[in-house]
Write an enzyme that holds these catalytic residues in place. Structure first.
Site, PDB file in Angstrom:
ATOM      1  N   TYR A  48      36.767  47.243  73.796  1.00  0.00           N
ATOM      2  CA  TYR A  48      36.789  48.695  73.981  1.00  0.00           C
ATOM      3  C   TYR A  48      35.390  49.251  73.792  1.00  0.00           C
ATOM      4  O   TYR A  48      34.798  49.097  72.715  1.00  0.00           O
ATOM      5  CB  TYR A  48      37.751  49.345  72.978  1.00  0.00           C
ATOM      6  CG  TYR A  48      37.675  50.858  72.952  1.00  0.00           C
ATOM      7  CD1 TYR A  48      37.971  51.609  74.088  1.00  0.00           C
ATOM      8  CD2 TYR A  48      37.294  51.531  71.796  1.00  0.00           C
ATOM      9  CE1 TYR A  48      37.888  52.994  74.078  1.00  0.00           C
ATOM     10  CE2 TYR A  48      37.223  52.917  71.771  1.00  0.00           C
ATOM     11  CZ  TYR A  48      37.518  53.635  72.915  1.00  0.00           C
ATOM     12  OH  TYR A  48      37.428  55.013  72.898  1.00  0.00           O
ATOM     13  N   ASP A  63      28.825  61.847  67.812  1.00  0.00           N
ATOM     14  CA  ASP A  63      29.536  61.947  69.090  1.00  0.00           C
ATOM     15  C   ASP A  63      29.964  63.399  69.313  1.00  0.00           C
ATOM     16  O   ASP A  63      31.104  63.779  69.057  1.00  0.00           O
ATOM     17  CB  ASP A  63      30.753  61.020  69.060  1.00  0.00           C
ATOM     18  CG  ASP A  63      31.513  61.002  70.372  1.00  0.00           C
ATOM     19  OD1 ASP A  63      30.977  61.483  71.387  1.00  0.00           O
ATOM     20  OD2 ASP A  63      32.661  60.505  70.377  1.00  0.00           O
ATOM     21  N   ASP A  90      35.373  54.414  77.191  1.00  0.00           N
ATOM     22  CA  ASP A  90      35.484  55.850  76.957  1.00  0.00           C
ATOM     23  C   ASP A  90      34.723  56.577  78.067  1.00  0.00           C
ATOM     24  O   ASP A  90      33.533  56.342  78.275  1.00  0.00           O
ATOM     25  CB  ASP A  90      34.879  56.162  75.590  1.00  0.00           C
ATOM     26  CG  ASP A  90      35.047  57.606  75.147  1.00  0.00           C
ATOM     27  OD1 ASP A  90      35.418  58.447  75.983  1.00  0.00           O
ATOM     28  OD2 ASP A  90      34.776  57.885  73.963  1.00  0.00           O
ATOM     29  N   ASP A  92      34.975  60.032  78.198  1.00  0.00           N
ATOM     30  CA  ASP A  92      34.889  61.410  77.694  1.00  0.00           C
ATOM     31  C   ASP A  92      35.728  62.367  78.548  1.00  0.00           C
ATOM     32  O   ASP A  92      36.888  62.098  78.810  1.00  0.00           O
ATOM     33  CB  ASP A  92      33.428  61.845  77.600  1.00  0.00           C
ATOM     34  CG  ASP A  92      32.649  61.037  76.573  1.00  0.00           C
ATOM     35  OD1 ASP A  92      33.188  60.810  75.480  1.00  0.00           O
ATOM     36  OD2 ASP A  92      31.529  60.607  76.877  1.00  0.00           O
ATOM     37  N   HIS A 117      39.362  55.965  79.674  1.00  0.00           N
ATOM     38  CA  HIS A 117      40.190  57.092  79.237  1.00  0.00           C
ATOM     39  C   HIS A 117      39.426  58.394  79.418  1.00  0.00           C
ATOM     40  O   HIS A 117      38.220  58.483  79.193  1.00  0.00           O
ATOM     41  CB  HIS A 117      40.762  56.913  77.831  1.00  0.00           C
ATOM     42  CG  HIS A 117      39.815  56.923  76.684  1.00  0.00           C
ATOM     43  ND1 HIS A 117      39.161  58.052  76.241  1.00  0.00           N
ATOM     44  CD2 HIS A 117      39.429  55.936  75.834  1.00  0.00           C
ATOM     45  CE1 HIS A 117      38.437  57.776  75.182  1.00  0.00           C
ATOM     46  NE2 HIS A 117      38.560  56.481  74.925  1.00  0.00           N
ATOM     47  N   GLU A 119      39.685  62.661  78.614  1.00  0.00           N
ATOM     48  CA  GLU A 119      40.276  63.558  77.632  1.00  0.00           C
ATOM     49  C   GLU A 119      40.234  65.010  78.108  1.00  0.00           C
ATOM     50  O   GLU A 119      39.461  65.350  79.009  1.00  0.00           O
ATOM     51  CB  GLU A 119      39.544  63.413  76.299  1.00  0.00           C
ATOM     52  CG  GLU A 119      38.110  63.886  76.342  1.00  0.00           C
ATOM     53  CD  GLU A 119      37.273  63.360  75.192  1.00  0.00           C
ATOM     54  OE1 GLU A 119      36.603  64.181  74.543  1.00  0.00           O
ATOM     55  OE2 GLU A 119      37.271  62.133  74.960  1.00  0.00           O
ATOM     56  N   CYS A 127      33.918  64.111  68.908  1.00  0.00           N
ATOM     57  CA  CYS A 127      34.758  62.994  68.490  1.00  0.00           C
ATOM     58  C   CYS A 127      36.148  63.513  68.150  1.00  0.00           C
ATOM     59  O   CYS A 127      36.299  64.579  67.532  1.00  0.00           O
ATOM     60  CB  CYS A 127      34.133  62.306  67.280  1.00  0.00           C
ATOM     61  SG  CYS A 127      35.239  61.180  66.410  1.00  0.00           S
ATOM     62  N   ARG A 162      43.995  61.050  77.703  1.00  0.00           N
ATOM     63  CA  ARG A 162      43.967  61.397  76.283  1.00  0.00           C
ATOM     64  C   ARG A 162      44.052  62.904  76.123  1.00  0.00           C
ATOM     65  O   ARG A 162      43.383  63.659  76.832  1.00  0.00           O
ATOM     66  CB  ARG A 162      42.664  60.881  75.664  1.00  0.00           C
ATOM     67  CG  ARG A 162      42.391  61.418  74.263  1.00  0.00           C
ATOM     68  CD  ARG A 162      41.126  60.816  73.694  1.00  0.00           C
ATOM     69  NE  ARG A 162      40.379  61.787  72.901  1.00  0.00           N
ATOM     70  CZ  ARG A 162      39.255  61.529  72.262  1.00  0.00           C
ATOM     71  NH1 ARG A 162      38.730  60.320  72.332  1.00  0.00           N
ATOM     72  NH2 ARG A 162      38.636  62.478  71.567  1.00  0.00           N
ATOM     73  N   GLU A 192      45.651  61.936  70.706  1.00  0.00           N
ATOM     74  CA  GLU A 192      44.612  61.695  69.714  1.00  0.00           C
ATOM     75  C   GLU A 192      44.880  62.397  68.390  1.00  0.00           C
ATOM     76  O   GLU A 192      45.347  63.533  68.340  1.00  0.00           O
ATOM     77  CB  GLU A 192      43.266  62.171  70.275  1.00  0.00           C
ATOM     78  CG  GLU A 192      42.087  62.093  69.327  1.00  0.00           C
ATOM     79  CD  GLU A 192      41.698  60.682  68.915  1.00  0.00           C
ATOM     80  OE1 GLU A 192      42.578  59.957  68.422  1.00  0.00           O
ATOM     81  OE2 GLU A 192      40.513  60.321  69.069  1.00  0.00           O
ATOM     82  N   ASN A 216      45.204  55.046  68.205  1.00  0.00           N
ATOM     83  CA  ASN A 216      43.786  54.978  67.871  1.00  0.00           C
ATOM     84  C   ASN A 216      43.631  54.766  66.363  1.00  0.00           C
ATOM     85  O   ASN A 216      43.739  55.704  65.587  1.00  0.00           O
ATOM     86  CB  ASN A 216      43.062  56.254  68.314  1.00  0.00           C
ATOM     87  CG  ASN A 216      41.557  56.127  68.222  1.00  0.00           C
ATOM     88  OD1 ASN A 216      41.021  55.028  68.129  1.00  0.00           O
ATOM     89  ND2 ASN A 216      40.867  57.253  68.262  1.00  0.00           N
TER      90      ASN A 216
END
Length: 296
Positions: A48, A63, A90, A92, A117, A119, A127, A162, A192, A216
């Site tokens: 990941y 982040d 990721d 974002d 993923h 989001e 983050c 996400r 999340e 997660n």
């Protein structure tokens, strides 16, 4: 491990097959090519690429949306080239609106990742385990996911949706969003930062069967640490361990530097030998290729 003459990326179908197994797929985080190789050598079936770790390792910052899509894709490409197992990355927010998502998906796909993923936070994002998050309207995220589905050229590229809405609008809203994202074409759902085991159980109870689910296991984050057996019982298909490798590396480097400062001598206790490390990063392959292609 990925070799210098490798010409193909790991089959994306492999990731999908792994997600159908009875036990959850464990995905430790990697923040660069070296940490990715270590994850693979430890025997894990998938790597990941953590956005948190990528930001920390590339620019030494938190982040909070400081990296752009090109920087993230470049890191993903290096990680993919270093390993033979599938890489989940990721991506974002997709770095903009639905049109930006089109290009983001295409660039990650070209980089060779097996899954990404996306989001539903606003830009700049934070983050998922930090405070102060803001999310876009669910309808806007649905449009971005529809764009992602249309953009992928390989139907086996895994699209993980996400939602960070639990921290902003509550868990019921996050679950409703997840259902909408599945209807928009997301392959896997990722709610999340639920903040209690009861909340994790509610996510599993209401979304199990809608699509495979992500847990997660953010080391030190807002979601409570739950044993893998319990995560499996609840029906999660994928477990991310995003920053454990980063934290371990930080602890090791700190201890080494402190010993050096105190004694003036590098501490070699518990570290690989020079030869062990060069073997780890592929020197024997380089030497074989030098002999193979040496001029006569």
């Amino acid at each position: 491990m990925g070799d210098l003459l490798g010409t193909t990326h790991p089959p994306r179908a492999r990731l999908r097959e792994l997600l159908t197994r009875p036990r959850p797929l464990m995905a430790p985080g990697a923040y660069d090519a070296l940490s990715a190789r270590l994850v693979e050598q430890a025997g894990f079936d998938v790597v990941y690429m953590t956005g948190f770790g990528t930001t920390a390792s590339l620019i030494g910052r938190p982040d909070v949306g400081l990296l752009g899509g090109s920087e993230m894709v470049d890191n993903a490409r290096r990680i993919v080239s270093a390993v033979d197992v599938p890489v989940i990355a990721d991506a974002d927010t997709g770095y903009g609106n639905a049109l930006n998502v089109l290009r983001t998906v295409q660039l990650y796909e070209q980089a060779g990742v097996a899954g990404i993923h996306l989001e539903d936070q606003v830009m700049p994002k934070k983050c998922g385990h930090m405070s102060g998050k803001v999310v876009i309207p669910a309808e806007e995220m649905v449009g971005k996911l529809r764009a992602a589905v249309a953009a992928r050229r390989d139907p086996d590229l895994l699209l993980i949706a996400r939602t960070d809405a639990a921290a902003v609008h509550g868990l019921d809203e996050a679950i409703a969003r997840a259902r909408a994202y599945a209807a928009a074409g997301a392959d896997v759902l990722f709610v999340e930062a639920p903040t209690s085991e009861a909340a994790v159980e509610q996510v599993a109870a209401e979304l199990r069967g809608v699509a495979p689910l992500v847990f997660n296991w953010a080391e030190g984050g807002r979601t409570p640490p739950i044993p893998l057996e319990r995560i499996a019982e609840l029906g999660f298909s994928l477990v991310l361990y995003p920053i454990g490798t980063l934290l371990a590396a930080t602890a090791g480097i700190r201890a080494s530097l402190e010993a050096l400062r105190q004694t003036g001598v590098p501490s070699l206790a518990g570290v690989p030998t020079f030869q062990e490390f060069t073997d780890l990063i592929g020197l024997p392959e380089v030497q074989q290729l030098e002999q193979r292609f040496a001029g006569s």
